[in-house]
Design a protein around this motif. Structure first.
Motif, PDB file in Angstrom:
ATOM      1  N   TRP A 245       0.816  -1.219   0.000  1.00 50.64           N
ATOM      2  CA  TRP A 245       0.000   0.000   0.000  1.00 50.64           C
ATOM      3  C   TRP A 245       0.847   1.265   0.000  1.00 50.64           C
ATOM      4  O   TRP A 245       0.601   2.206  -0.752  1.00 50.64           O
ATOM      5  N   SER A 246       1.878   1.297   0.861  1.00 47.75           N
ATOM      6  CA  SER A 246       2.592   2.549   1.118  1.00 47.75           C
ATOM      7  C   SER A 246       4.059   2.532   0.715  1.00 47.75           C
ATOM      8  O   SER A 246       4.706   3.592   0.706  1.00 47.75           O
ATOM      9  N   GLY A 247       4.600   1.348   0.446  1.00 44.87           N
ATOM     10  CA  GLY A 247       6.029   1.252   0.212  1.00 44.87           C
ATOM     11  C   GLY A 247       6.836   1.165   1.490  1.00 44.87           C
ATOM     12  O   GLY A 247       8.075   1.074   1.436  1.00 44.87           O
ATOM     13  N   ARG A 248       6.149   1.190   2.637  1.00 46.63           N
ATOM     14  CA  ARG A 248       6.832   1.119   3.931  1.00 46.63           C
ATOM     15  C   ARG A 248       6.176   0.071   4.817  1.00 46.63           C
ATOM     16  O   ARG A 248       4.992  -0.229   4.679  1.00 46.63           O
ATOM     17  N   TRP A 253       6.315   3.150   8.759  1.00 42.78           N
ATOM     18  CA  TRP A 253       5.359   4.182   8.343  1.00 42.78           C
ATOM     19  C   TRP A 253       4.945   5.057   9.535  1.00 42.78           C
ATOM     20  O   TRP A 253       4.913   6.285   9.441  1.00 42.78           O
ATOM     21  N   LEU A 254       4.648   4.423  10.650  1.00 41.33           N
ATOM     22  CA  LEU A 254       4.215   5.182  11.834  1.00 41.33           C
ATOM     23  C   LEU A 254       5.315   6.118  12.321  1.00 41.33           C
ATOM     24  O   LEU A 254       5.056   7.278  12.654  1.00 41.33           O
ATOM     25  N   LEU A 255       6.541   5.632  12.370  1.00 43.17           N
ATOM     26  CA  LEU A 255       7.641   6.477  12.839  1.00 43.17           C
ATOM     27  C   LEU A 255       7.859   7.667  11.909  1.00 43.17           C
ATOM     28  O   LEU A 255       8.209   8.770  12.357  1.00 43.17           O
ATOM     29  N   ALA A 256       7.623   7.476  10.627  1.00 43.63           N
ATOM     30  CA  ALA A 256       7.861   8.552   9.664  1.00 43.63           C
ATOM     31  C   ALA A 256       6.707   9.531   9.556  1.00 43.63           C
ATOM     32  O   ALA A 256       6.906  10.697   9.191  1.00 43.63           O
ATOM     33  N   ASN A 257       5.480   9.095   9.896  1.00 46.20           N
ATOM     34  CA  ASN A 257       4.304   9.896   9.569  1.00 46.20           C
ATOM     35  C   ASN A 257       3.379  10.244  10.731  1.00 46.20           C
ATOM     36  O   ASN A 257       2.534  11.133  10.579  1.00 46.20           O
ATOM     37  N   ALA A 258       3.500   9.554  11.860  1.00 46.71           N
ATOM     38  CA  ALA A 258       2.478   9.703  12.897  1.00 46.71           C
ATOM     39  C   ALA A 258       2.944  10.460  14.137  1.00 46.71           C
ATOM     40  O   ALA A 258       2.158  10.627  15.079  1.00 46.71           O
ATOM     41  N   GLY A 259       4.195  10.908  14.176  1.00 46.13           N
ATOM     42  CA  GLY A 259       4.653  11.630  15.359  1.00 46.13           C
ATOM     43  C   GLY A 259       4.718  10.761  16.599  1.00 46.13           C
ATOM     44  O   GLY A 259       4.395  11.209  17.711  1.00 46.13           O
ATOM     45  N   VAL A 260       5.150   9.517  16.442  1.00 42.52           N
ATOM     46  CA  VAL A 260       5.213   8.575  17.572  1.00 42.52           C
ATOM     47  C   VAL A 260       6.180   9.101  18.627  1.00 42.52           C
ATOM     48  O   VAL A 260       7.330   9.438  18.328  1.00 42.52           O
ATOM     49  N   THR A 273      12.347  -4.532  11.292  1.00 40.07           N
ATOM     50  CA  THR A 273      13.748  -4.563  10.870  1.00 40.07           C
ATOM     51  C   THR A 273      14.620  -3.983  11.986  1.00 40.07           C
ATOM     52  O   THR A 273      14.119  -3.412  12.966  1.00 40.07           O
ATOM     53  N   GLN A 274      15.931  -4.069  11.812  1.00 34.05           N
ATOM     54  CA  GLN A 274      16.832  -3.463  12.789  1.00 34.05           C
ATOM     55  C   GLN A 274      16.604  -1.958  12.867  1.00 34.05           C
ATOM     56  O   GLN A 274      16.629  -1.372  13.962  1.00 34.05           O
ATOM     57  N   GLU A 275      16.369  -1.323  11.723  1.00 29.81           N
ATOM     58  CA  GLU A 275      16.145   0.128  11.717  1.00 29.81           C
ATOM     59  C   GLU A 275      14.851   0.477  12.453  1.00 29.81           C
ATOM     60  O   GLU A 275      14.809   1.457  13.217  1.00 29.81           O
ATOM     61  N   GLU A 276      13.795  -0.287  12.229  1.00 30.25           N
ATOM     62  CA  GLU A 276      12.540  -0.039  12.940  1.00 30.25           C
ATOM     63  C   GLU A 276      12.717  -0.261  14.438  1.00 30.25           C
ATOM     64  O   GLU A 276      12.184   0.502  15.258  1.00 30.25           O
ATOM     65  N   THR A 277      13.440  -1.301  14.793  1.00 25.08           N
ATOM     66  CA  THR A 277      13.653  -1.609  16.208  1.00 25.08           C
ATOM     67  C   THR A 277      14.368  -0.456  16.899  1.00 25.08           C
ATOM     68  O   THR A 277      13.949   0.001  17.973  1.00 25.08           O
ATOM     69  N   ARG A 278      15.418   0.035  16.285  1.00 21.36           N
ATOM     70  CA  ARG A 278      16.147   1.159  16.874  1.00 21.36           C
ATOM     71  C   ARG A 278      15.292   2.426  16.866  1.00 21.36           C
ATOM     72  O   ARG A 278      15.311   3.210  17.824  1.00 21.36           O
ATOM     73  N   GLY A 279      14.529   2.637  15.806  1.00 18.54           N
ATOM     74  CA  GLY A 279      13.688   3.826  15.726  1.00 18.54           C
ATOM     75  C   GLY A 279      12.592   3.836  16.759  1.00 18.54           C
ATOM     76  O   GLY A 279      12.310   4.877  17.370  1.00 18.54           O
ATOM     77  N   LEU A 280      11.951   2.687  16.983  1.00 19.02           N
ATOM     78  CA  LEU A 280      10.896   2.619  18.000  1.00 19.02           C
ATOM     79  C   LEU A 280      11.494   2.864  19.377  1.00 19.02           C
ATOM     80  O   LEU A 280      10.918   3.595  20.191  1.00 19.02           O
ATOM     81  N   ALA A 282      14.137   4.631  20.108  1.00 20.12           N
ATOM     82  CA  ALA A 282      14.530   6.036  20.216  1.00 20.12           C
ATOM     83  C   ALA A 282      13.334   6.966  20.355  1.00 20.12           C
ATOM     84  O   ALA A 282      13.455   8.071  20.899  1.00 20.12           O
ATOM     85  N   SER A 283      12.165   6.542  19.910  1.00 19.38           N
ATOM     86  CA  SER A 283      10.968   7.398  19.963  1.00 19.38           C
ATOM     87  C   SER A 283      10.472   7.634  21.382  1.00 19.38           C
ATOM     88  O   SER A 283       9.743   8.592  21.643  1.00 19.38           O
ATOM     89  N   GLY A 284      10.825   6.746  22.315  1.00 18.82           N
ATOM     90  CA  GLY A 284      10.302   6.823  23.678  1.00 18.82           C
ATOM     91  C   GLY A 284       8.981   6.117  23.855  1.00 18.82           C
ATOM     92  O   GLY A 284       8.462   6.036  24.978  1.00 18.82           O
ATOM     93  N   ALA A 285       8.396   5.608  22.759  1.00 16.30           N
ATOM     94  CA  ALA A 285       7.140   4.866  22.856  1.00 16.30           C
ATOM     95  C   ALA A 285       7.370   3.521  23.530  1.00 16.30           C
ATOM     96  O   ALA A 285       8.503   3.023  23.621  1.00 16.30           O
ATOM     97  N   VAL A 286       6.283   2.903  23.982  1.00 14.63           N
ATOM     98  CA  VAL A 286       6.325   1.597  24.633  1.00 14.63           C
ATOM     99  C   VAL A 286       5.928   0.519  23.628  1.00 14.63           C
ATOM    100  O   VAL A 286       4.976   0.708  22.852  1.00 14.63           O
ATOM    101  N   ALA A 287       6.646  -0.582  23.626  1.00 16.91           N
ATOM    102  CA  ALA A 287       6.224  -1.769  22.892  1.00 16.91           C
ATOM    103  C   ALA A 287       5.288  -2.562  23.788  1.00 16.91           C
ATOM    104  O   ALA A 287       5.676  -2.974  24.886  1.00 16.91           O
ATOM    105  N   GLY A 288       4.059  -2.752  23.338  1.00 19.08           N
ATOM    106  CA  GLY A 288       3.051  -3.466  24.131  1.00 19.08           C
ATOM    107  C   GLY A 288       3.043  -4.939  23.753  1.00 19.08           C
ATOM    108  O   GLY A 288       2.465  -5.325  22.737  1.00 19.08           O
ATOM    109  N   LEU A 289       3.674  -5.759  24.562  1.00 13.89           N
ATOM    110  CA  LEU A 289       3.871  -7.166  24.245  1.00 13.89           C
ATOM    111  C   LEU A 289       2.825  -8.024  24.946  1.00 13.89           C
ATOM    112  O   LEU A 289       2.529  -7.818  26.127  1.00 13.89           O
ATOM    113  N   CYS A 290       2.292  -8.986  24.223  1.00 11.86           N
ATOM    114  CA  CYS A 290       1.253  -9.870  24.748  1.00 11.86           C
ATOM    115  C   CYS A 290       1.674 -11.310  24.452  1.00 11.86           C
ATOM    116  O   CYS A 290       1.098 -11.966  23.571  1.00 11.86           O
ATOM    117  N   PRO A 291       2.675 -11.809  25.148  1.00 13.63           N
ATOM    118  CA  PRO A 291       3.341 -13.047  24.730  1.00 13.63           C
ATOM    119  C   PRO A 291       2.437 -14.269  24.650  1.00 13.63           C
ATOM    120  O   PRO A 291       2.607 -15.096  23.747  1.00 13.63           O
TER     121      PRO A 291
END
Length: 453
Positions: A245-248, A253-260, A273-280, A282-291
């Motif tokens: 849909w978006s190429g991302r 996409w969220l890190l680039a467009n949503a002000g996370v 990806t590694q880049e997404e992992t580092r970007g998330l 660095a954003s200060g957002a929380v990863a909500g894990l539901c193992p």
């Protein structure tokens, strides 16, 4: 002022003995390690800060176990979703409240003291809004009030059936709102929780499948305060469709467009990806894990090692509520990393560190941030939410300190939860919620009727 005394407690500074807590209006006003017991109410055992549950769909508790029959070839999350759509098609407001109350009781007995309810079931069975647009939000609030659990209510914005503004399916008709009606629903949710102590209302754009860039931006801008939660990158197909849909990818996409930022919690974020992992991270957002749910649905395994190494924050949630147990979510999180990396004690930070304590304290901090509340720590200014473990239990009797947490998470589980206090009020005693019997009876009647519907 209620003056409490605990034999042992996990404070921000570490383990302490003979801990006095002064509680007023549900809030810890003072913490006194080495306190005298005189003039205080002793609660025996090992006191921990209550763990926040950062992701729940309570209505799914009522369908737990109903999707464990093998379907056609390729049985997956997407076929499970069809079972879920059929189940929710019959729910009345009374059913929603009864199921939520049962789930909340199990959360409290299982070591969670607060919950972020990601609430996307809004309308009547044919998709018509109720006369009170926030009727089902009010039912969630009523269940929280009855059980005593702390609540962050997250009305979910759901407008489309797929990426790029695709038309919704029949099974999604109870979820749908345009931005204006959704914002009116949020206001109704605020009124619905107004009677609850310290409740918070945020928003939950359901996923990139359910919004467009324009509608996502509109609702986030219109609600500038409070948590923002969104499902992201749970399934490989979702990632592939997002790229088409978006190429991302979704997180990209969220890190680039949503002000996370710190307001945000990305639920699952399984496929990055590694880049997404580092970007998330660095954003200060929380990863909500539901193992447990992620394992149940075959989602995949979160990139925990890389995310933590990048300074990422995480918390845990019970999601589909197939099994509601706080230490079990933490155990499954660590065990998934062990399977992925073929190693042990993977999420501990350094040699000699307790894995249980690292998991628990990290999830408390991440969960508190995701819920937008001052919880998750036994400290002045925080809600007096505590889980008290039975010191005499066979699995705790011969250990102490961090080993208590290791045994709680990896060995004994919810069986050592003795008492639970929320806002300083005891809601679980000797492992049983004070209203367990009446709530369970109502729940049983509800699911029996639904089974024959």
């Amino acid at each position: 002022m209620r003056k409490l005394f605990f034999d042992h407690a996990l404070l921000a500074s570490g383990w302490a003995q003979d801990v006095g807590l002064d509680v007023e209006a549900g809030v810890i006003r003072a913490v006194a390690p080495g306190a005298s017991r005189e003039g205080r109410e002793r609660i025996p055992g090992i006191a921990l800060p209550g763990l926040p549950n950062l992701h729940s769909h309570t209505f799914q508790r009522g369908m737990a176990g109903l999707a464990e029959t093998r379907g056609p070839a390729g049985d997956s999350f997407w076929t499970w979703r069809q079972v879920m759509y059929r189940f929710l098609g019959a729910l009345t407001p009374e059913d929603v409240e009864a199921i939520a109350a049962q789930a909340f009781v199990e959360m409290l007995e299982g070591g969670f003291t607060a919950v972020a309810e990601f609430h996307y079931l809004h309308h009547d069975r044919d998709g018509t809004p109720y006369a009170d647009l926030a009727e089902l939000s009010a039912r969630i609030a009523a269940a929280a009030g009855e059980t005593g659990i702390g609540l962050t209510l997250l009305p979910s914005f759901y407008a489309y059936g797929g990426l790029g503004g695709a038309a919704p399916s029949q099974g999604q008709r109870r979820f749908l709102n345009d931005p204006d009606r959704f914002l009116a629903l949020v206001e109704g949710a605020r009124k619905a929780v107004a009677h609850l102590p310290d409740a918070v209302v945020g928003i939950a754009p359901h996923s990139l499948r359910a919004v467009t860039p324009e509608t996502l931006g509109a609702v986030v801008a219109a609600v500038p305060q409070g948590p923002v939660h969104i499902h992201a990158a749970e399934q490989v197909k979702e990632v592939e469709d997002c790229v088409g849909w978006s190429g991302r990818r979704p997180v990209e996409w969220l890190l680039a467009n949503a002000g996370v930022d710190r307001r945000w919690c990305l639920i699952h974020a399984t496929h990055m990806t590694q880049e997404e992992t580092r970007g998330l991270a660095a954003s200060g957002a929380v990863a909500g894990l539901c193992p447990l749910t992620e394992a149940s649905l075959g989602d995949g395994i979160f990139e925990g090692v890389a995310f933590v190494a990048a300074g990422g924050r995480y918390g845990v949630g019970s999601d589909s509520n197939i099994e509601i147990v706080a230490p079990g979510e933490l155990k499954q999180l660590e065990y998934s990393q062990r399977l992925k990396h073929r190693a042990r004690n993977v999420l501990a930070g350094r040699e000699g560190e307790s894995t249980g304590r690292r998991l628990y304290e990290t999830a408390c901090a991440g969960g508190a941030q995701a819920l937008g509340r001052r919880i998750g720590a036994l400290a002045a200014g925080h809600r007096a939410d505590l889980v008290v473990l039975d010191h005499a239990h066979v699995d705790l009797a011969s250990v102490d300190g961090d080993r208590w947490l290791d045994s709680y998470i990896f060995v004994a589980g919810r069986g050592v939860v003795d008492r639970v206090l929320v806002g300083g009020e005891e809601v679980v005693t000797r492992g049983r919620h004070r209203f367990r019997d009446s709530i369970a009876a109502r729940y049983a009647r509800t699911v029996e009727r639904l089974a024959s519907a």
